[in-house]
Design a protein around this motif. Structure first.
Motif, PDB file in Angstrom:
ATOM      1  N   PRO A   8       0.821  -1.216   0.000  1.00 24.36           N
ATOM      2  CA  PRO A   8       0.000   0.000   0.000  1.00 24.36           C
ATOM      3  C   PRO A   8       0.850   1.258   0.000  1.00 24.36           C
ATOM      4  CG  PRO A   8       0.090  -0.920   2.211  1.00 24.36           C
ATOM      5  CD  PRO A   8       0.912  -1.831   1.335  1.00 24.36           C
ATOM      6  N   THR A   9       0.289   2.337  -0.577  1.00 28.51           N
ATOM      7  CA  THR A   9       1.002   3.612  -0.637  1.00 28.51           C
ATOM      8  C   THR A   9       0.012   4.745  -0.839  1.00 28.51           C
ATOM      9  OG1 THR A   9       2.713   4.858  -1.835  1.00 28.51           O
ATOM     10  CG2 THR A   9       1.315   3.403  -3.137  1.00 28.51           C
ATOM     11  N   HIS A  10       0.420   5.955  -0.485  1.00 30.94           N
ATOM     12  CA  HIS A  10      -0.351   7.160  -0.814  1.00 30.94           C
ATOM     13  C   HIS A  10       0.194   7.833  -2.069  1.00 30.94           C
ATOM     14  CE1 HIS A  10      -2.777   7.216   2.830  1.00 30.94           C
ATOM     15  NE2 HIS A  10      -1.683   6.943   3.523  1.00 30.94           N
ATOM     16  N   LEU A  89      -6.391  -9.309   1.910  1.00 27.85           N
ATOM     17  CA  LEU A  89      -6.496  -7.861   1.787  1.00 27.85           C
ATOM     18  C   LEU A  89      -7.358  -7.277   2.901  1.00 27.85           C
ATOM     19  CD1 LEU A  89      -5.994  -5.215   0.300  1.00 27.85           C
ATOM     20  CD2 LEU A  89      -7.949  -5.752  -1.174  1.00 27.85           C
ATOM     21  N   ALA A  90      -8.471  -7.913   3.219  1.00 29.56           N
ATOM     22  CA  ALA A  90      -9.335  -7.423   4.292  1.00 29.56           C
ATOM     23  C   ALA A  90      -8.564  -7.374   5.610  1.00 29.56           C
ATOM     24  CB  ALA A  90     -10.566  -8.312   4.423  1.00 29.56           C
ATOM     25  N   ALA A  91      -7.791  -8.410   5.898  1.00 30.92           N
ATOM     26  CA  ALA A  91      -7.000  -8.421   7.126  1.00 30.92           C
ATOM     27  C   ALA A  91      -5.968  -7.304   7.118  1.00 30.92           C
ATOM     28  CB  ALA A  91      -6.315  -9.779   7.275  1.00 30.92           C
ATOM     29  N   ARG A  92      -5.346  -7.075   5.965  1.00 30.10           N
ATOM     30  CA  ARG A  92      -4.319  -6.029   5.869  1.00 30.10           C
ATOM     31  C   ARG A  92      -4.928  -4.651   6.059  1.00 30.10           C
ATOM     32  NH1 ARG A  92       0.749  -5.831   3.345  1.00 30.10           N
ATOM     33  NH2 ARG A  92       1.812  -3.975   4.130  1.00 30.10           N
ATOM     34  N   LEU A  96      -4.342  -1.925   9.155  1.00 33.34           N
ATOM     35  CA  LEU A  96      -3.825  -0.573   8.937  1.00 33.34           C
ATOM     36  C   LEU A  96      -4.811   0.500   9.399  1.00 33.34           C
ATOM     37  CD1 LEU A  96      -2.266  -1.048   5.366  1.00 33.34           C
ATOM     38  CD2 LEU A  96      -1.027  -0.762   7.532  1.00 33.34           C
ATOM     39  N   GLY A  97      -5.995   0.095   9.849  1.00 34.16           N
ATOM     40  CA  GLY A  97      -6.969   1.050  10.353  1.00 34.16           C
ATOM     41  C   GLY A  97      -7.857   1.673   9.302  1.00 34.16           C
ATOM     42  N   HIS A  98      -7.886   1.112   8.107  1.00 33.65           N
ATOM     43  CA  HIS A  98      -8.748   1.646   7.057  1.00 33.65           C
ATOM     44  C   HIS A  98     -10.158   1.082   7.194  1.00 33.65           C
ATOM     45  CE1 HIS A  98      -5.382   3.554   5.152  1.00 33.65           C
ATOM     46  NE2 HIS A  98      -4.766   2.403   4.910  1.00 33.65           N
TER      47      HIS A  98
END
Length: 293
Positions: A8-10, A89-92, A96-98
């Motif tokens: 993940p990245t911004h 992906l759901a766990a990740r 990460l708090g999303h």
């Protein structure tokens, strides 16, 4: 797949530098990701203080296999994933708090992620969107074709276009877009970047409208197509769709796509007659907070 295979990245530019080729490799299937990510990239470049989205790629063997993006308003978009991959992906994302407000993807991926998100967070998914994805093959003008012509809109048509887009949203129950239009936030709505065309009678009266997204990765999406209720059944929607589709091809688009309502056999038959073919089914789920005991 392990969660650590997701990156993940911004940084949308860095993300596209790595994943842009993957997205463009299947432009029809990836059409929402292409347009949504490009809109976020363009907005971020124009507004340096704009809130950033989150972008992620799944890599295996040094190659990008899938991507996700999470918009500042909470829309999670996914390219096709297996049930195992949606669970990782759901766990990740949860770790990460999303907290995505909704997910939109091909039908199997959206359903799998909705189940995974509920399992990891307790959030309750609700199906709010079902659609067929069509891709243009050989463009075929409708016969008979209604009298009139297509005309690309200009600034003087803005009020007309805005009014018809709002009517379209009422027809399809798209409340979020209605709220943005009513608040005067046209540019923030999903219609703000569209190129609109009107179909006019020989007397110059507009009777139908269609729009196209800017080309991204060779792909253009026709959206929306609208005819006021009292003018339907006269061939105007087919004529204006052919006009917009042909213009996209003439401008160099390699993939012209559109979404259709599965419960509307008339529009589905129309698009098949003018050269569109079914590619896939898509779905969207919104997430309600877990119920408290």
């Amino acid at each position: 797949m392990l969660p650590d295979d997701w990156y993940p990245t911004h940084d949308v530019d860095g993300f596209l530098g790595r994943a842009g080729g993957f997205l463009s490799s299947r432009p029809a299937l990836h059409n929402t990701a292409l347009t949504d990510i490009e809109k976020l990239r363009s907005r971020g470049a124009a507004e340096q203080d704009a809130e950033a989205g989150v972008f992620g790629r799944l890599e295996a063997g040094g190659e990008v296999r899938a991507v996700f993006y999470l918009t500042p308003r909470g829309r999670l978009g996914l390219t096709p994933l297996s049930a195992e991959q949606t669970d990782a992906l759901a766990a990740r994302l949860a770790g990460l708090g999303h907290s995505p407000a909704n997910v939109v993807a091909d039908r199997d991926t959206a359903g799998a992620f909705a189940a995974s998100w509920r399992r990891h967070t307790g959030a309750v998914p609700e199906l709010f969107w079902r659609t067929h994805l069509y891709r243009l093959g050989t463009l075929t003008a409708p016969r008979p074709s209604p009298e009139g012509r297509g005309r690309r809109t200009s600034g003087k048509d803005r009020a007309h276009v805005v009014r018809w887009c709002r009517e379209f949203c009422v027809d399809v129950g798209e409340q979020h877009s209605i709220d943005l239009i009513d608040a005067g936030s046209w540019d923030d709505s999903r219609f703000g970047d569209r190129h609109f065309t009107l179909w006019e009678t020989p007397q110059g009266t507009p009777v139908a409208m269609a729009a196209a997204t800017p080309a991204v990765g060779g792909m253009v999406r026709v959206d929306p197509v609208y005819t006021p209720a009292h003018l339907r059944g006269r061939g105007y929607a087919g004529a204006v769709t052919v006009e917009v589709s042909g213009a996209a091809l003439a401008a160099g688009a390699t993939d012209v796509v559109l979404f259709t309502d599965p419960d509307n056999p008339t529009s589905n038959a129309l698009y098949r007659r003018i050269g569109y073919a079914h590619v896939a089914d898509f779905a969207g789920y919104r997430f309600a907070p877990p119920a408290r005991r």
